[in-house]
Design a protein around this motif. Structure first.
Motif, PDB file in Angstrom:
ATOM      1  N   ASP A  92       0.835  -1.211   0.000  1.00  0.00           N
ATOM      2  CA  ASP A  92       0.000   0.000   0.000  1.00  0.00           C
ATOM      3  C   ASP A  92       0.856   1.243   0.000  1.00  0.00           C
ATOM      4  O   ASP A  92       0.577   2.198   0.714  1.00  0.00           O
ATOM      5  N   TYR A  93       1.866   1.231  -0.810  1.00  0.00           N
ATOM      6  CA  TYR A  93       2.800   2.355  -0.815  1.00  0.00           C
ATOM      7  C   TYR A  93       2.163   3.618  -1.356  1.00  0.00           C
ATOM      8  O   TYR A  93       2.375   4.707  -0.860  1.00  0.00           O
ATOM      9  N   TYR A  94       1.367   3.470  -2.386  1.00  0.00           N
ATOM     10  CA  TYR A  94       0.803   4.645  -3.054  1.00  0.00           C
ATOM     11  C   TYR A  94      -0.588   5.017  -2.562  1.00  0.00           C
ATOM     12  O   TYR A  94      -1.075   6.081  -2.879  1.00  0.00           O
ATOM     13  N   GLY A  95      -1.245   4.136  -1.843  1.00  0.00           N
ATOM     14  CA  GLY A  95      -2.583   4.509  -1.395  1.00  0.00           C
ATOM     15  C   GLY A  95      -3.258   3.358  -0.667  1.00  0.00           C
ATOM     16  O   GLY A  95      -3.002   2.195  -0.939  1.00  0.00           O
ATOM     17  N   ALA A  96      -4.105   3.723   0.306  1.00  0.00           N
ATOM     18  CA  ALA A  96      -4.932   2.754   1.015  1.00  0.00           C
ATOM     19  C   ALA A  96      -6.369   3.194   0.819  1.00  0.00           C
ATOM     20  O   ALA A  96      -6.740   4.314   1.192  1.00  0.00           O
ATOM     21  N   GLU A  97      -7.189   2.335   0.211  1.00  0.00           N
ATOM     22  CA  GLU A  97      -8.552   2.751  -0.117  1.00  0.00           C
ATOM     23  C   GLU A  97      -9.492   1.572  -0.071  1.00  0.00           C
ATOM     24  O   GLU A  97      -9.087   0.446   0.164  1.00  0.00           O
ATOM     25  N   ALA A  98     -10.760   1.838  -0.336  1.00  0.00           N
ATOM     26  CA  ALA A  98     -11.826   0.833  -0.441  1.00  0.00           C
ATOM     27  C   ALA A  98     -11.781  -0.196   0.690  1.00  0.00           C
ATOM     28  O   ALA A  98     -11.585  -1.376   0.445  1.00  0.00           O
ATOM     29  N   PRO A  99     -11.970   0.230   1.929  1.00  0.00           N
ATOM     30  CA  PRO A  99     -11.888  -0.747   3.017  1.00  0.00           C
ATOM     31  C   PRO A  99     -13.150  -1.591   3.100  1.00  0.00           C
ATOM     32  O   PRO A  99     -14.233  -1.185   2.668  1.00  0.00           O
ATOM     33  N   CYS A 100     -12.975  -2.761   3.698  1.00  0.00           N
ATOM     34  CA  CYS A 100     -14.101  -3.628   4.045  1.00  0.00           C
ATOM     35  C   CYS A 100     -13.804  -4.117   5.456  1.00  0.00           C
ATOM     36  O   CYS A 100     -12.729  -4.670   5.704  1.00  0.00           O
TER      37      CYS A 100
END
Lengths: 624, 261
Positions: A92-100
């Motif tokens: 997740d170096y460039y982004g952390a998104e769309a969690p569940c």
């Protein structure tokens, strides 16, 4: 006096930019000031918790947390973000998104989409938390990776997941993407981190040609009720909304499917079950949902928004049922696609026009999360077209409710869905922020004058060539002809909507068939020059040049299958593609960054000298 | 534009303080040594060669409008212009960005004037071609070939046209000196040019040529800044290695977390 004025102007200008851009964004803003999306809601019976992805402008996405007592009014708990990207690549170096998020056995489990550094793709990462605030990322991240086989349905990206706990295991349905088409896959895990038990083929496919979900599935949310699994998913298609234009717009709607075993899914025959925009059959027009404000300011809303009163030219009007299959009458020429301005929830038509049946901004839901709260279902979704455009543009989160999971409605009726989670505070730090666009505009004005000066210089030079009949004066004459011709054609083509066909042909001919190919020709010369420069310069004269040649050879072989074939029997760390990647992304990158550090410090020094008036410019013996 | 983080803000304050301190100490009379930079020393050699051959030199400040890189390039151009004015050698300056055109033209004119050779200045020597890379490359290559330049200087920011210009100069037999901060163009320059200055050597050129205490002081401060960055990298590598080795037992992630803020 003049020098003092210049000095003060330079100093104040530098001070402004220093305060505006160098001060950290956290001084004035939140991590989610640009986009709020991808809600993942957990309800524990008394409190709602929503983990969502927030995007600051120009920066990587983080995951934040908001809480609510009723699911409608939310309080953000983490202005700085909760799950941030990893400094070193752990998927997740460039982004952390769309969690569940799933709460199971006293632990919060989160699967989120991380943008990987090495593979440059979206894959699923995993984290755990005891309280929902402090998260520990799994060292095995990413835990669900894209398929290595080119052409496989999940080779391009993993774009989101929905996980439930059932029968003593985690069951995950995830969106795998090939190209731009998403389908749903299925995997089972005992611990949430190891997903070896993964179906090779998708369990839910995108629709057939012409169907509402033909372009792919983009997001899913799964619940288990009794002996059945229920899935709500976003499907997209492209439709021509404006009969007058060939452009197609993407329309995203919510569909529903059921399964008894999690493998075999049956799509609901009434799909799509929910849409924020209602294309009307037969006309390609998109109805509002459902406010039309006529010229003069009165709002015409009939029967709580299920109907739209549409005023047509020449005093006609029609009552259109939103969401039904009724065919709207042909509105006649000149009515369609008259774009008016959106202000808040209302559509204003410009003066002189009757309120048109227009193409409003499509409210495409982008992500979704469904939770059963008591006897009611709640669907949180994000969309870019919520909220007033008087404020900042960006994706926000709203909610829809349903009694049965098939018939959804949003509040308030007759208006655009209410935003339940808005953008964070804008990341600006000074009172001068509002002046920024004005200053930018003035810079453009100055640049435009500079372009004029450049043209004058060119004209003077080429004019002198023509006047004196210098050698090659024909080329200078061609300059004048091409400048005047291109200027006239482009001005006529761009400035006036209606122009003769030959102007369109001329513009296309000059720009697409002359100018662009000439530019491509210059670019293609690089191939020849590269070969000649390399042949001349790449000689092994000493150790360093030998090392250079070996590295170049490894990198070139690493780009083609031959390199992998040569070292197919070697350990993976000694294979040519691995070595090539290491040289490029580790060794080469380090060297580039090292030089970059030097350039940064040098740039800072010269900027400081200019700002403080210490820069002597070109005159080495006089101050500027 | 992306805002700084707290860490970057602190670093900027530290670097700026060091630069100002070193400038003041240089003005106070402290002797400062700068190593020889071959590319800069070659400027005079190239100018001399052009004068002997009686052919002009081409100085290209590259792409982009008025910025740090272009101003540093213009400073070097002014130095060359002083030599050129003394030896009656023409300098041709192709310009890509129109906002840089008046700056370059004025610098050239004023330099010739200050050297007592104002009649050498010809407005047509500074030529705005186009903001389009392809057009700029084609026009500049044509100028190098038509004017039969003896020396080709490429100082500034470049895109793909770097190889086009450099290879054209190579074919015309020019002595070529390049300086750029764009790392992706450096290999092309190295293949085709006689001397190449990489990264901050472009900024160091003005200090090297003028020996001005302000420039020398800031150059030393730049080196101090780089040393600090190297130290941070070493600490970070050690901290991360220990963090990986000891895992959750001991928290060494504070340093990497600090950098990430």
């Amino acid at each position: 006096m003049k020098r003092r004025l210049i000095w003060w102007g330079t100093f104040l200008g530098g001070l402004y930019f220093f305060l505006e851009f160098v001060l950290p964004a956290e001084f004035g803003g939140d991590f989610d000031d640009h986009t709020v999306t991808a809600p993942a809601v957990v309800y524990d019976g008394t409190k709602f918790r929503m983990w969502y992805a927030g995007y600051p402008e120009d920066r990587r996405s983080y995951i934040g947390l908001a809480t609510s007592a009723d699911g409608q009014h939310w309080t953000k708990e983490t202005p700085r973000g909760l799950i941030r990207t990893s400094t070193f690549n752990r998927g997740d170096y460039y982004g952390a998104e769309a969690p569940c998020v799933l709460y199971q056995r006293g632990i919060y489990h989160m699967w989120y989409v991380g943008w990987d550094f090495k593979e440059r793709v979206h894959q699923l990462c995993y984290a755990q938390s005891r309280d929902g605030y402090r998260w520990e990322k799994c060292p095995l991240n990413p835990v669900v990776t894209v398929s290595k086989e080119p052409g496989k349905w999940d080779h391009s990206a993993i774009e989101g997941a929905s996980v439930i706990w059932a029968d003593g295991a985690f069951h995950m349905w995830y969106v795998g993407v090939l190209g731009s088409v998403g389908q749903v896959g299925y995997a089972v895990s005992d611990d949430g981190a190891n997903w070896a038990n993964r179906q090779l083929e998708p369990v839910l496919h995108n629709g057939e040609n012409g169907s509402w979900d033909h372009e792919g599935i983009t997001a899913i949310s799964v619940l288990r009720q009794g002996d059945r699994y229920r899935m709500w998913y976003l499907g997209s298609t492209k439709e021509q909304l404006d009969p007058g234009k060939e452009d197609q717009s993407e329309i995203v709607r919510v569909g529903y499917a059921e399964s008894k075993d999690g493998y075999t899914w049956e799509k609901h025959p009434g799909n799509p079950v929910f849409s924020l925009s209602y294309p009307v059959q037969g006309t390609g027009l998109v109805a509002l949902q459902p406010v039309v404000e006529s010229v003069g300011g009165s709002t015409e809303v009939v029967d709580e928004g299920r109907y739209v009163l549409v005023k047509l030219p020449k005093g006609k009007q029609t009552l259109l049922t939103v969401g039904s299959q009724e065919q709207a009458p042909d509105p006649g020429p000149g009515c369609v696609s008259r774009v008016a301005a959106w202000v808040g929830d209302f559509l204003f038509a410009s003066r002189g026009f009757v309120a048109q049946f227009v193409n409003p901004p499509l409210r495409n839901p982008e992500t979704l999360c469904v939770v059963k709260v008591g006897e009611e279902y709640k669907l949180w979704f994000s969309s870019a077209e919520l909220g007033s455009f008087k404020k900042r543009a960006g994706k926000r989160i709203a909610v829809a409710t349903s009694k049965d999971g098939l018939h959804w409605q949003t509040e308030p009726k007759g208006h655009a869905p209410r935003v339940v989670l808005d953008l964070g505070r804008p990341s600006r730090s000074t009172y001068l922020t509002k002046a920024q666009s004005t200053i930018g505009d003035w810079w453009n004005y100055a640049a435009a004058f500079a372009v004029g000066m450049g043209l004058i210089n060119l004209s003077t030079m080429h004019g002198a060539n023509v006047r004196r009949r210098k050698k090659g004066w024909g080329n200078s004459l061609a300059f004048f002809v091409s400048v005047i011709l291109m200027f006239a054609v482009t001005l006529w083509y761009k400035q006036w909507e209606k122009h003769p066909q030959f102007i369109t042909y001329s513009f296309n001919a000059l720009f697409w068939y002359v100018y662009n190919p000439l530019g491509s020709t210059m670019f293609s010369l690089l191939a020849c020059y590269l070969a000649s420069a390399s042949y001349r310069a790449m000689r092994i004269r000493n150790f360093e040049s030998g090392l250079l040649m070996v590295s170049a050879l490894i990198i070139m072989l690493g780009q083609v299958p031959t390199g992998a074939w040569f070292t197919r029997n070697a350990p993976s760390y000694l294979q040519i593609p691995t070595l090539a990647k290491w040289i490029l992304y580790v060794g080469g990158n380090a060297a580039v960054r090292a030089v970059g550090f030097g350039s940064f410090v040098g740039g800072l020094a010269i900027s400081l000298r200019i700002w403080l008036g210490l820069e002597r410019g070109a005159f080495f013996d006089a101050k500027v | 534009m992306e805002h700084a983080t707290v860490t970057v803000l602190v670093l900027i304050v530290i670097f700026s303080s060091a630069i100002l301190y070193k400038i003041l100490s240089a003005h106070a009379g402290k002797e400062i040594f700068i190593r020889k930079i071959p590319g800069i020393a070659a400027l005079d050699e190239a100018m001399g060669r052009a004068t002997e051959m009686g052919r002009p030199i081409v100085f290209s400040p590259g792409l982009g409008g008025v910025g740090q890189v272009q101003l540093a390039a213009i400073a070097v151009m002014a130095y060359l212009a002083k030599s050129a004015a003394r030896f009656n050698t023409r300098i041709l300056v192709p310009i890509s960005d129109p906002t840089l055109y008046p700056v370059a033209a004025e610098v050239l004119r004023e330099t010739y004037h200050s050297e007592g050779n104002p009649e050498l200045y010809d407005p047509e020597d500074v030529r705005f071609f186009s903001g389009d890379q392809s057009v700029f490359a084609a026009a500049t290559c044509g100028m190098i070939e038509r004017e039969r330049a003896a020396a080709n200087f490429m100082f500034g920011s470049y895109g793909f046209e770097s190889l086009l210009l450099a290879e054209t100069g190579q074919r015309c037999g020019c002595i070529q000196v390049a300086a750029t901060v764009d790392m992706f163009q450096v290999p092309f320059f190295i293949c085709t040019c006689d001397y190449v200055m990489i990264g901050e050597e472009l900024y160091a050129a003005s200090a090297y040529l003028s020996r001005n205490p302000t420039y020398l002081g800031s150059l030393v401060a730049q080196d101090m800044g780089k040393a600090l960055i190297m130290l941070m990298i070493i600490i970070g590598v050690v901290a991360t290695g220990l963090a990986v080795h000891y895992g959750a037992k001991v928290d060494f992630n504070w340093f990497t977390a600090l950098l990430g803020k």
